[in-house]
Design an enzyme around this catalytic site. Structure first.
Site, PDB file in Angstrom:
ATOM      1  N   ALA A 159       0.803  -1.214   0.000  1.00 57.91           N
ATOM      2  CA  ALA A 159       0.000   0.000   0.000  1.00 57.91           C
ATOM      3  C   ALA A 159       0.839   1.268   0.000  1.00 57.91           C
ATOM      4  O   ALA A 159       0.321   2.349  -0.262  1.00 57.91           O
ATOM      5  CB  ALA A 159      -0.928  -0.003   1.213  1.00 57.91           C
ATOM      6  N   HIS A 219      -2.630 -12.463  -3.002  1.00 56.88           N
ATOM      7  CA  HIS A 219      -2.752 -11.657  -1.791  1.00 56.88           C
ATOM      8  C   HIS A 219      -1.402 -11.740  -1.101  1.00 56.88           C
ATOM      9  O   HIS A 219      -0.928 -12.826  -0.767  1.00 56.88           O
ATOM     10  CB  HIS A 219      -3.849 -12.202  -0.882  1.00 56.88           C
ATOM     11  CG  HIS A 219      -4.071 -11.366   0.345  1.00 56.88           C
ATOM     12  ND1 HIS A 219      -4.818 -11.788   1.405  1.00 56.88           N
ATOM     13  CD2 HIS A 219      -3.621 -10.132   0.668  1.00 56.88           C
ATOM     14  CE1 HIS A 219      -4.843 -10.855   2.340  1.00 56.88           C
ATOM     15  NE2 HIS A 219      -4.111  -9.842   1.913  1.00 56.88           N
ATOM     16  N   ASP A 220      -0.765 -10.607  -0.876  1.00 56.53           N
ATOM     17  CA  ASP A 220       0.611 -10.620  -0.393  1.00 56.53           C
ATOM     18  C   ASP A 220       0.783 -11.426   0.882  1.00 56.53           C
ATOM     19  O   ASP A 220       1.817 -12.075   1.080  1.00 56.53           O
ATOM     20  CB  ASP A 220       1.165  -9.200  -0.234  1.00 56.53           C
ATOM     21  CG  ASP A 220       0.250  -8.257   0.542  1.00 56.53           C
ATOM     22  OD1 ASP A 220      -0.703  -8.730   1.193  1.00 56.53           O
ATOM     23  OD2 ASP A 220       0.495  -7.036   0.477  1.00 56.53           O
ATOM     24  N   THR A 221      -0.236 -11.446   1.737  1.00 58.03           N
ATOM     25  CA  THR A 221      -0.119 -12.243   2.957  1.00 58.03           C
ATOM     26  C   THR A 221      -0.060 -13.735   2.650  1.00 58.03           C
ATOM     27  O   THR A 221       0.643 -14.488   3.332  1.00 58.03           O
ATOM     28  CB  THR A 221      -1.284 -11.952   3.912  1.00 58.03           C
ATOM     29  OG1 THR A 221      -1.372 -10.539   4.116  1.00 58.03           O
ATOM     30  CG2 THR A 221      -1.077 -12.635   5.254  1.00 58.03           C
ATOM     31  N   SER A 235       4.485   1.102  -1.178  1.00 61.99           N
ATOM     32  CA  SER A 235       5.610   0.982  -2.104  1.00 61.99           C
ATOM     33  C   SER A 235       5.503  -0.331  -2.870  1.00 61.99           C
ATOM     34  O   SER A 235       4.738  -1.226  -2.501  1.00 61.99           O
ATOM     35  CB  SER A 235       6.947   1.042  -1.353  1.00 61.99           C
ATOM     36  OG  SER A 235       7.087  -0.085  -0.499  1.00 61.99           O
ATOM     37  N   GLY A 236       6.282  -0.419  -3.920  1.00 56.47           N
ATOM     38  CA  GLY A 236       6.312  -1.635  -4.717  1.00 56.47           C
ATOM     39  C   GLY A 236       7.724  -1.931  -5.173  1.00 56.47           C
ATOM     40  O   GLY A 236       8.601  -1.060  -5.159  1.00 56.47           O
ATOM     41  N   ARG A 237       7.942  -3.184  -5.550  1.00 58.20           N
ATOM     42  CA  ARG A 237       9.245  -3.605  -6.051  1.00 58.20           C
ATOM     43  C   ARG A 237       9.047  -4.615  -7.164  1.00 58.20           C
ATOM     44  O   ARG A 237       8.047  -5.343  -7.199  1.00 58.20           O
ATOM     45  CB  ARG A 237      10.081  -4.298  -4.956  1.00 58.20           C
ATOM     46  CG  ARG A 237      10.446  -3.466  -3.774  1.00 58.20           C
ATOM     47  CD  ARG A 237       9.435  -3.570  -2.660  1.00 58.20           C
ATOM     48  NE  ARG A 237       9.087  -4.935  -2.306  1.00 58.20           N
ATOM     49  CZ  ARG A 237       9.876  -5.723  -1.570  1.00 58.20           C
ATOM     50  NH1 ARG A 237      11.014  -5.281  -1.082  1.00 58.20           N
ATOM     51  NH2 ARG A 237       9.498  -6.962  -1.280  1.00 58.20           N
ATOM     52  N   GLY A 240       8.460  -6.533   6.990  1.00 59.08           N
ATOM     53  CA  GLY A 240       9.249  -5.408   7.458  1.00 59.08           C
ATOM     54  C   GLY A 240       9.322  -5.296   8.965  1.00 59.08           C
ATOM     55  O   GLY A 240      10.345  -4.888   9.523  1.00 59.08           O
ATOM     56  N   ASN A 296      -7.001  -9.166  11.131  1.00 62.82           N
ATOM     57  CA  ASN A 296      -6.233  -7.949  10.850  1.00 62.82           C
ATOM     58  C   ASN A 296      -6.052  -7.170  12.145  1.00 62.82           C
ATOM     59  O   ASN A 296      -7.027  -6.902  12.852  1.00 62.82           O
ATOM     60  CB  ASN A 296      -6.981  -7.062   9.847  1.00 62.82           C
ATOM     61  CG  ASN A 296      -6.833  -7.540   8.430  1.00 62.82           C
ATOM     62  OD1 ASN A 296      -6.828  -8.729   8.175  1.00 62.82           O
ATOM     63  ND2 ASN A 296      -6.729  -6.613   7.508  1.00 62.82           N
TER      64      ASN A 296
END
Length: 507
Positions: free
Chosen positions: A30, A262-264, A32-34, A436, A326
């Protein structure tokens, strides 16, 4: 473009069995991206000794913007950055004599873009941080009882879940909703599919059957074909469109493979828990902008007690259930830093954490899940106001505010894990923190203290690592189920262990 040196996740790459084969992971959060190149190698050990290494080739910012009457994502700019990153990946791989085998995409959940029959995006997608869906909740619940919704979908109630957002759309005729990673994949390949782990966050997915809950669409006035057919992690979505191949320098034959979009889901797939340890039963915390706290189960928990506790049953890789809740995340801290920076105060994060760690325990706490913290605004003022509402006082000192945030998050993690154990009927031996937040030593130690359980921190790049591992398995560069993939994730990773402290030594 921002190119950084390779950072091995699982040890040095030695050339190994799959030398020259790399996988591109598009990993967008939400803020940043890579775009990342991932490699799998073998070290010659009896178990295959496979290792993974990640190389971030492009970083870019992401964030909501005020546009067209609401908070939206600048998706056009986001997709342009994806193409820039894939072009960088193609160039760097070519310089190294490597071949990009496939591309996998993961992002945050619930948000979507509406695409017409011509394949055109009708507007920039709304952000879940926009308030428009709040008023739609009551309308949805008038049509479908919340208990029925939970018994079918197993989804935690959040006012920004996809079904509530869709209830605000004036006209969905002739349109199709594509969740953000599916929208990116569509623009790369021309193929419309909905990846299952992210589909399970919509509130329109059957948690038991693993299919769209089509019986819910009619009462909500949603077209039955609003979403495309499902695709599972590891399945090939398609290959690159000619125009995309030309813009990125990648061959048209390059595959786009569904991962835990879904990143999770991708992060949990890379939790370095192994069945041959004495700590097989684990809880996980995927710690970033949000904290996703829970257990990995083989079946959903759809009881009324689970609904009352607001736990969610989301799809994981290989048909598992991510049973989680969450919890507020490091968004609280990053928003404080943004506010302080606007006032000219820009301390290093390490200095802030050291100052917070030096404060005595037992300070005031907030509810990090309070909806008042969702939207961007002056976060320090909102936190101090929340503390005042509890009858306590929080000094207007950055260190005190940071300590309040981290104490509150750790307490929230402990409550959530204890609730998950009770509701699912399992006992947890260890807590894994990935993402992170695993670099935040104070948060990790406070979590060990609050839960009374050892905490293992790392890998930091769990989401990208899980993305790459699913692609690698699809290509034959890795084999086996989640235990085998997790062994690769943990091999050589610099993990850090935190033990609960005695009362005398408590932070």
């Amino acid at each position: 473009m921002n190119t950084v040196p390779a950072s091995p996740v699982g040890g040095d790459v030695d050339g190994g069995l799959f030398a020259g084969s790399v996988f591109a992971a598009v990993d967008i959060g939400a803020s940043s991206g890579r775009v990342i190149l991932g490699r799998i190698s073998t070290g010659g050990e009896a178990d295959g000794g496979r290792r993974a290494a990640l190389d971030v080739v492009h970083r870019f910012p992401n964030g909501v913007v005020e546009s067209d009457g609401g908070l939206r994502w600048d998706f056009d700019a986001l997709f342009a950055e994806v193409l820039t990153g894939l072009a960088a990946a193609a160039r760097i791989a070519g310089e190294r004599g490597e071949t990009i085998i496939s591309i996998g995409i993961d992002t945050w959940a619930v948000d979507y873009g509406l695409v017409n029959k011509a394949g055109e995006l009708t507007a920039q997608p709304y952000s879940y941080r926009d308030e428009r869906s709040r008023a739609a909740v009551a309308r949805v619940h008038q049509k479908l009882d919340p208990a029925r919704l939970y018994a079918t979908t197993g989804l935690q109630f959040l006012q920004f879940n996809t079904l509530y957002q869709l209830a605000t759309e004036p006209d969905l005729g002739g349109l199709q909703a594509l969740l953000i990673p599916d929208l990116i994949a569509f623009l790369l390949t021309g193929v419309r599919r909905a990846e299952a782990t992210n589909a399970s966050t919509t509130g329109l997915f059957d948690a038991v059957a693993g299919e769209w809950a089509s019986e819910l669409f009619g009462p909500l006035g949603l077209p039955q074909d609003l979403f495309p057919p499902l695709i599972q992690p590891g399945e090939t979505l398609g290959t690159l469109l000619p125009g995309i191949a030309e813009r990125t320098g990648l061959p048209e034959a390059t595959k786009v493979v569904a991962v835990g979009s879904h990143d999770t889901a991708s992060a949990v797939a890379a939790v370095p828990a192994t069945a041959d340890s004495n700590e097989e039963n684990f809880a996980y915390i995927s710690s970033g902008t949000w904290s996703l706290v829970g257990l990995e189960l083989q079946h959903p928990v759809l009881t009324e007690a689970s609904r009352a506790a607001n736990f969610t049953n989301e799809r994981g890789v290989d048909g598992t259930t991510r049973y989680l809740r969450n919890v507020g995340g490091l968004w609280l801290l990053s928003e404080c830093q943004r506010t302080w920076a606007g006032a000219g105060y820009r301390p290093a994060i390490g200095d802030l954490l050291d100052a917070a760690a030096a404060l005595p325990p037992g300070g005031p706490r907030i509810n990090p899940d309070d909806p008042a913290f969702i939207a961007p605004d002056n976060m320090p003022d909102r936190i101090r106001a929340a503390v005042r509402n509890t009858g306590a006082v929080l000094p207007d000192e950055p260190a005190a505010i940071v300590r309040c945030i981290l104490d509150s998050l750790a307490a929230g993690y402990a409550r959530t894990i204890a609730d998950a154990e009770r509701l699912a009927g399992v006992a947890v031996d260890v807590v894994h923190i990935v993402g992170g937040g695993s670099q935040n030593t104070l948060l990790c130690q406070l979590t060990a203290q609050a839960t009374g359980k050892p905490v293992i921190a790392g890998p930091v790049e769990a989401t990208a690592l899980g993305n790459v591992l699913i692609q690698a398995r699809a290509a034959g560069a890795a084999a086996g189920g989640l235990p085998q993939l997790r062994k690769i994730a943990g091999a050589g990773t610099a993990l850090r262990r935190y033990q609960p402290l005695t009362l005398d030594a408590a932070i």
